[in-house]
Design a protein around this motif. Structure first.
Motif, PDB file in Angstrom:
ATOM      1  N   ARG A  20      49.937  44.140  45.469  1.00  0.00           N
ATOM      2  CA  ARG A  20      51.073  43.217  45.376  1.00  0.00           C
ATOM      3  C   ARG A  20      51.709  43.067  46.745  1.00  0.00           C
ATOM      4  O   ARG A  20      51.732  44.004  47.535  1.00  0.00           O
ATOM      5  CB  ARG A  20      52.121  43.770  44.429  1.00  0.00           C
ATOM      6  N   TYR A  41      49.712  38.513  45.287  1.00  0.00           N
ATOM      7  CA  TYR A  41      48.808  39.587  45.685  1.00  0.00           C
ATOM      8  C   TYR A  41      48.173  39.184  47.009  1.00  0.00           C
ATOM      9  O   TYR A  41      48.036  38.000  47.305  1.00  0.00           O
ATOM     10  CB  TYR A  41      47.692  39.785  44.656  1.00  0.00           C
ATOM     11  N   SER A 108      43.926  42.068  38.107  1.00  0.00           N
ATOM     12  CA  SER A 108      45.317  41.629  38.306  1.00  0.00           C
ATOM     13  C   SER A 108      45.435  40.200  38.808  1.00  0.00           C
ATOM     14  O   SER A 108      46.457  39.554  38.611  1.00  0.00           O
ATOM     15  CB  SER A 108      46.032  42.550  39.292  1.00  0.00           C
TER      16      SER A 108
END
Length: 158
Positions: A20, A41, A108
């Motif tokens: 992140r 990200y 993610s």
């Protein structure tokens, strides 16, 4: 304000690191902001400038999937998009991509969008970025980066 730490691309890991970032990312096209976020990200890979992945909610315009698809040995198959112009005609094609089913370790970024650094203007914390050399890679080059960046003349043997 203290100076930003230097980032040496040659010390970035392989396989790439996904993490992140709260950096302020902004993309402008035809003098309009088309994406903006502080919740993205970045992927850091040896000899590459960072590649940023923005949440779909950061986008202020609509996209259409194209037929283009490419494979990344780390993240899997990428889907590409076109950006529709104000008059409804296709404006920019295959300069935005995402991963619909990313591989293990990169889940993610599922559905997050990454932009080549052109034809629009891309900014990281207010600094306009330069595209990673070679027009194959989607990295964003900023003044804080040190080291040889893949795609440049000096890295043809890497």
């Amino acid at each position: 304000m203290p100076p930003k730490p230097r980032l040496n691309v040659q010390s970035f890991p392989r396989p790439p690191l996904l993490e992140r970032t709260s950096r302020h990312l902004q993309i402008k096209y035809n003098n309009q902001t088309i994406a903006e976020t502080n919740s993205a990200y970045w992927v850091l890979e040896t000899y590459h400038s960072p590649t940023y992945y923005l949440p779909p909610s950061a986008l202020t315009t609509s996209l259409s999937k194209t037929k283009k698809s490419t494979y990344c040995e780390w993240k899997g198959w990428a889907t590409y998009y076109s950006l529709k112009g104000e008059n409804g005609n296709e404006d920019v094609r295959d300069r935005i991509w995402s991963y619909d089913s990313p591989t293990k370790g990169y889940e993610s970024i599922k559905g997050y969008l990454s932009f080549y650094a052109g034809p629009w203007q891309c900014f990281v914390d207010g600094e306009e970025v330069v595209p990673q050399p070679g027009d194959f890679y989607g990295g964003w080059v900023t003044s804080e980066l040190d080291g040889l960046i893949k795609g440049s003349k000096e890295t043809r043997h890497l």
